[in-house]
Scaffold this motif. Structure first.
Motif, PDB file in Angstrom:
ATOM      1  N   CYS A  91       2.567   1.791  -3.368  1.00  0.00           N
ATOM      2  CA  CYS A  91       1.616   2.291  -4.376  1.00  0.00           C
ATOM      3  C   CYS A  91       1.231   3.739  -4.092  1.00  0.00           C
ATOM      4  O   CYS A  91       1.173   4.561  -5.009  1.00  0.00           O
ATOM      5  N   TRP A  92       0.952   4.055  -2.830  1.00  0.00           N
ATOM      6  CA  TRP A  92       0.533   5.406  -2.445  1.00  0.00           C
ATOM      7  C   TRP A  92       1.588   6.433  -2.836  1.00  0.00           C
ATOM      8  O   TRP A  92       1.308   7.399  -3.546  1.00  0.00           O
ATOM      9  N   PHE A  93       2.806   6.229  -2.369  1.00  0.00           N
ATOM     10  CA  PHE A  93       3.859   7.202  -2.645  1.00  0.00           C
ATOM     11  C   PHE A  93       4.325   7.138  -4.095  1.00  0.00           C
ATOM     12  O   PHE A  93       4.727   8.154  -4.661  1.00  0.00           O
ATOM     13  N   TYR A 103       1.229   6.626   8.535  1.00  0.00           N
ATOM     14  CA  TYR A 103       2.195   5.568   8.833  1.00  0.00           C
ATOM     15  C   TYR A 103       2.832   5.794  10.205  1.00  0.00           C
ATOM     16  O   TYR A 103       2.937   4.875  11.002  1.00  0.00           O
ATOM     17  N   LEU A 113       1.681   9.094  -6.196  1.00  0.00           N
ATOM     18  CA  LEU A 113       1.779  10.528  -5.902  1.00  0.00           C
ATOM     19  C   LEU A 113       3.068  11.132  -6.456  1.00  0.00           C
ATOM     20  O   LEU A 113       3.062  12.268  -6.932  1.00  0.00           O
ATOM     21  N   PHE A 126       0.824  -1.206   0.000  1.00  0.00           N
ATOM     22  CA  PHE A 126       0.000   0.000   0.000  1.00  0.00           C
ATOM     23  C   PHE A 126       0.862   1.263   0.000  1.00  0.00           C
ATOM     24  O   PHE A 126       0.625   2.188  -0.778  1.00  0.00           O
ATOM     25  N   LEU A 127       1.856   1.315   0.899  1.00  0.00           N
ATOM     26  CA  LEU A 127       2.707   2.503   0.967  1.00  0.00           C
ATOM     27  C   LEU A 127       3.485   2.711  -0.330  1.00  0.00           C
ATOM     28  O   LEU A 127       3.641   3.847  -0.793  1.00  0.00           O
ATOM     29  N   GLY A 142      -0.035  10.622   4.145  1.00  0.00           N
ATOM     30  CA  GLY A 142       0.409   9.220   4.158  1.00  0.00           C
ATOM     31  C   GLY A 142       1.522   8.999   5.168  1.00  0.00           C
ATOM     32  O   GLY A 142       1.547   7.990   5.878  1.00  0.00           O
ATOM     33  N   MET A 169      -0.968  15.122   0.177  1.00  0.00           N
ATOM     34  CA  MET A 169      -1.352  13.716   0.294  1.00  0.00           C
ATOM     35  C   MET A 169      -0.178  12.861   0.756  1.00  0.00           C
ATOM     36  O   MET A 169      -0.360  11.896   1.510  1.00  0.00           O
ATOM     37  N   MET A 170       1.043  13.210   0.330  1.00  0.00           N
ATOM     38  CA  MET A 170       2.228  12.502   0.816  1.00  0.00           C
ATOM     39  C   MET A 170       2.429  12.752   2.309  1.00  0.00           C
ATOM     40  O   MET A 170       2.767  11.837   3.058  1.00  0.00           O
TER      41      MET A 170
END
Length: 161
Positions: free
Chosen positions: A90-92, A134, A95, A87-88, A130, A126-127
């Protein structure tokens, strides 16, 4: 994110499973707080439950149980699930790609920073969110892992090998 762990217990796998079932309760149990999970004479999955707290990356022990002489050997991983790293990433990753494309578009189109700052501010915000998410989820990670290991030590006399 999870680390390997090997524990030894003087109990046989069947006796170990019975003690875990007694300590954790059956399917109809009401879990209020503390270590909970499930286990058989071949595997176990334990985690630390905090009521009224949502954790995106809960720490857990996922292990197999094998006979080892007169006792048992518990080998597995303790920590965040692999899905947390996916997930992390993909998220970062998404972005960062969006941020790079926004900066490239601003440079190629000659857009002034004052006009296109939102294209950079949104992915950066958004970063930051995230990162905060975390950090908040790992704030209790060591305590949760220690509580799981203490539970195993108290319940089935499991200690690192």
């Amino acid at each position: 994110m999870a680390r390997k762990i090997v524990l030894g217990s003087p109990l046989t796998p069947v006796a170990l499973a019975k003690k875990l079932k007694t300590a954790l309760g059956g399917r109809d149990r009401e879990v209020k707080a503390g270590v909970t999970g499930q286990g058989t004479d071949r595997d176990m999955m334990l985690f630390y439950l905090r009521p009224n707290v949502r954790n995106a990356f809960p720490r857990a022990l996922t292990a197999t149980i094998e006979p080892d002489g007169d006792g048992s050997r518990i080998a597995g991983k303790i920590g965040a699930p692999p899905s947390a790293a996916v997930f992390l990433g993909c998220w970062f990753g998404v972005l960062t790609l969006f941020l790079a494309l926004a900066v490239r578009w601003m440079i190629e189109s000659g857009t002034a920073f004052g006009d296109g700052w939102r294209l950079i501010a949104v992915p950066l915000a958004m970063m930051a969110f995230g990162g905060w998410l975390y950090r908040r989820s790992v704030a209790t990670a060591k305590e949760d892992e220690a509580a799981i290991l203490a539970f195993l030590d108290d319940t089935i006399s499991a200690c690192p090998v």
